[in-house]
Design a protein around this motif. Sequence first.
Motif, PDB file in Angstrom:
ATOM      1  N   PHE A 226      48.766 110.966  87.911  1.00 11.69           N
ATOM      2  CA  PHE A 226      48.805 112.159  87.294  1.00 11.69           C
ATOM      3  C   PHE A 226      49.494 112.056  86.056  1.00 11.69           C
ATOM      4  O   PHE A 226      50.747 111.875  86.065  1.00 11.69           O
ATOM      5  N   ASN A 227      48.971 112.476  84.930  1.00  7.16           N
ATOM      6  CA  ASN A 227      49.369 112.354  83.573  1.00  7.16           C
ATOM      7  C   ASN A 227      50.004 113.471  82.988  1.00  7.16           C
ATOM      8  O   ASN A 227      49.670 113.751  81.914  1.00  7.16           O
TER       9      ASN A 227
ATOM     10  N   VAL B 106      53.216 116.355  98.742  1.00  2.00           N
ATOM     11  CA  VAL B 106      53.301 117.756  98.194  1.00  2.00           C
ATOM     12  C   VAL B 106      53.397 117.391  96.605  1.00  2.00           C
ATOM     13  O   VAL B 106      54.449 116.695  96.436  1.00  2.00           O
ATOM     14  N   LEU B 107      52.721 118.002  95.657  1.00  2.00           N
ATOM     15  CA  LEU B 107      53.004 117.850  94.300  1.00  2.00           C
ATOM     16  C   LEU B 107      53.186 119.262  94.027  1.00  2.00           C
ATOM     17  O   LEU B 107      52.723 120.261  93.947  1.00  2.00           O
ATOM     18  N   PHE B 108      54.693 119.428  93.199  1.00  2.00           N
ATOM     19  CA  PHE B 108      55.154 120.444  92.275  1.00  2.00           C
ATOM     20  C   PHE B 108      54.707 120.181  91.084  1.00  2.00           C
ATOM     21  O   PHE B 108      55.105 119.264  90.579  1.00  2.00           O
ATOM     22  N   CYS B 109      53.835 121.031  90.339  1.00  2.00           N
ATOM     23  CA  CYS B 109      53.655 120.669  88.992  1.00  2.00           C
ATOM     24  C   CYS B 109      53.292 122.208  88.324  1.00  2.00           C
ATOM     25  O   CYS B 109      53.555 123.175  88.882  1.00  2.00           O
ATOM     26  N   GLN B 110      53.094 122.084  86.879  1.00  2.00           N
ATOM     27  CA  GLN B 110      52.917 123.401  86.115  1.00  2.00           C
ATOM     28  C   GLN B 110      51.681 124.383  86.728  1.00  2.00           C
ATOM     29  O   GLN B 110      50.815 123.777  87.125  1.00  2.00           O
ATOM     30  N   ASP B 111      52.067 125.296  86.453  1.00  2.00           N
ATOM     31  CA  ASP B 111      50.742 126.592  86.636  1.00  2.00           C
ATOM     32  C   ASP B 111      50.047 126.454  85.600  1.00  2.00           C
ATOM     33  O   ASP B 111      50.228 126.123  84.421  1.00  2.00           O
TER      34      ASP B 111
ATOM     35  N   TYR C 149      48.732 123.795  89.975  1.00  2.00           N
ATOM     36  CA  TYR C 149      49.026 123.508  91.282  1.00  2.00           C
ATOM     37  C   TYR C 149      47.921 123.776  92.722  1.00  2.00           C
ATOM     38  O   TYR C 149      47.843 122.935  93.459  1.00  2.00           O
ATOM     39  N   HIS C 150      47.355 124.717  91.931  1.00  2.00           N
ATOM     40  CA  HIS C 150      46.078 125.236  92.997  1.00  2.00           C
ATOM     41  C   HIS C 150      45.117 123.957  93.194  1.00  2.00           C
ATOM     42  O   HIS C 150      44.499 123.753  94.241  1.00  2.00           O
ATOM     43  N   ASN C 151      44.734 123.365  92.010  1.00  2.00           N
ATOM     44  CA  ASN C 151      43.825 122.215  92.070  1.00  2.00           C
ATOM     45  C   ASN C 151      44.223 120.919  92.504  1.00  2.00           C
ATOM     46  O   ASN C 151      43.334 119.903  92.533  1.00  2.00           O
ATOM     47  N   ALA C 152      45.559 120.605  92.550  1.00  2.00           N
ATOM     48  CA  ALA C 152      46.147 119.376  93.033  1.00  2.00           C
ATOM     49  C   ALA C 152      45.690 118.616  94.272  1.00  2.00           C
ATOM     50  O   ALA C 152      45.405 117.618  94.432  1.00  2.00           O
ATOM     51  N   PRO C 153      45.450 119.485  95.404  1.00  2.00           N
ATOM     52  CA  PRO C 153      44.844 118.816  96.609  1.00  2.00           C
ATOM     53  C   PRO C 153      43.609 118.058  96.334  1.00  2.00           C
ATOM     54  O   PRO C 153      43.279 116.981  96.827  1.00  2.00           O
ATOM     55  N   ASN C 154      42.595 119.020  95.728  1.00  2.00           N
ATOM     56  CA  ASN C 154      41.253 118.304  95.697  1.00  2.00           C
ATOM     57  C   ASN C 154      41.207 117.219  94.554  1.00  2.00           C
ATOM     58  O   ASN C 154      40.439 116.255  94.837  1.00  2.00           O
TER      59      ASN C 154
ATOM     60  N   ALA D 250      49.312 119.317  99.459  1.00  2.00           N
ATOM     61  CA  ALA D 250      49.530 120.784  99.046  1.00  2.00           C
ATOM     62  C   ALA D 250      50.232 120.471  97.613  1.00  2.00           C
ATOM     63  O   ALA D 250      50.726 119.673  97.354  1.00  2.00           O
ATOM     64  N   GLY D 251      49.937 121.753  97.049  1.00  4.44           N
ATOM     65  CA  GLY D 251      50.490 121.825  95.700  1.00  4.44           C
ATOM     66  C   GLY D 251      51.199 123.008  95.433  1.00  4.44           C
ATOM     67  O   GLY D 251      51.101 124.189  96.094  1.00  4.44           O
ATOM     68  N   TYR D 252      52.325 123.034  94.779  1.00  3.82           N
ATOM     69  CA  TYR D 252      53.208 124.296  94.569  1.00  3.82           C
ATOM     70  C   TYR D 252      53.666 124.319  93.180  1.00  3.82           C
ATOM     71  O   TYR D 252      53.563 123.189  92.382  1.00  3.82           O
ATOM     72  N   ASN D 253      53.918 125.464  92.712  1.00  2.00           N
ATOM     73  CA  ASN D 253      54.397 125.663  91.229  1.00  2.00           C
ATOM     74  C   ASN D 253      55.870 124.949  91.148  1.00  2.00           C
ATOM     75  O   ASN D 253      56.703 125.198  91.873  1.00  2.00           O
TER      76      ASN D 253
END
Length: 439
Positions: A57-58, A76-81, A96-101, A107-110
């Motif tokens: 992830f870049n 779990v990935l915490f990344c920018q919204d 973060y909503h698209n991170a799992p797919n 799971a993805g969170y803000n």
Amino acid sequence: MQPVIPQDEFLRRRQRVLDQLPANVVALVAANEQLIRSNDTEFPFRQNSYFHYLTGFNEPDAVLMLSTLSSQPGSVLFCQDKDPDAEVWHGLRLGYHNAPNALGIDAGYNIDQLEQRLPELLNGTESVFLLLGEDESLEHDVHQAMAYLRETEKRGNKVPHRIEDLRPLLDTMRQQKSANELNVMREAARITGNAFKRIMKYVQPGVFEYQLGAELQHEFAMNGALYPAYEMICGGGANACVLHYTDNRDQLHDGDLVLVDAGAEYQGYAADITRTFPVNGKFSEEQKLLYDLVLEAQQAAFEKIKPGSDLVAATKAAARVISDGLTKLEILTGDADENFEQQRWKKYFIHGLSHWLGLDVHDVGRYKDAENNPLKLQPGMVITVEPGIYIARDSGADERWRGIGIRIEDDLVITEDGFENMTESVPKTTEEIETWMQK
């Protein structure tokens, strides 16, 4: 078709980490931040190598959490919204909503929620694994979360017992490359090799060192390697005797050699090649004698490169050739055996012979085993082999040798029965270099 690391390989890497971690622990790995170059301009973004290794992830400002607690997702990935106003200026974000797919994360969170959620995520863990010293902000947040849990133990919260370093586990994993990684590294080596062949034809007296650098970067970028893997060295004449010379400002002169140390970064992986060649296309007698000595030293090292051997054996082989050769040329005086044993050759062969190569040009990984013995080479490891001789103007050597600096460097993959030289296409003998430059 350009080689890439497929997404399922990153998933397998994360699972390997989880399989090796103890029960009831959490590991946190942070992405790099976007660095300011000046005022409101930024450096090109380069991802943290450990984070890249585990996610592919870049984007900046993200944290990967791996957990062996049964009550939490494994990854779990915490990344920018997503933010249309910011994206119109700085480019699209995954969100973060698209991170799992997209990334195979559980799971993805803000990322804005990380500091607030850390006490909950660390509650009940035995240990927290971090890349110690890598990200002060993340370490501060972990300490703050642990302090909160410690203060609220009466409410049933449980603070982790310790913070441990995740590096040893990841360094060992990164030391042996997969088939996909090797394909990417071969492409980095191919691009870099073609760039070297290009500058060997371009160079002539009057050209500036920075113009060689510009030719290299053009060839890199035109082939999908947008940036060099490190600050390149283009040292003409006596500048070649400065090991990390990066000014690259001087004009190249008739009769001098130029030492170029450069590598493309492709899909995050580095190549690292050095060649030394005559500005006018023809080696002088002194230059050829020293050059052939360095090349002979590299060949001696190559003979020691195989599974079960080690870099100490290769270094000794190269050093013996250089020591004996310098003695024969009377650059070193006295007895050849004594010169070698007393390491007098180190005055002219200043640096080490080799280093690991991968996501970092000086890649991670131990050089000694648990018993402090030299680490044995294994298939899938990637190394450089780079002997050199540097006779500075103030060295005290005879005038005919002064100001000559020579290094020859290739990138090798350890195979089941020896090695593969990924950079062998670049002209290397004096005859090959002269012939190529005169075409």
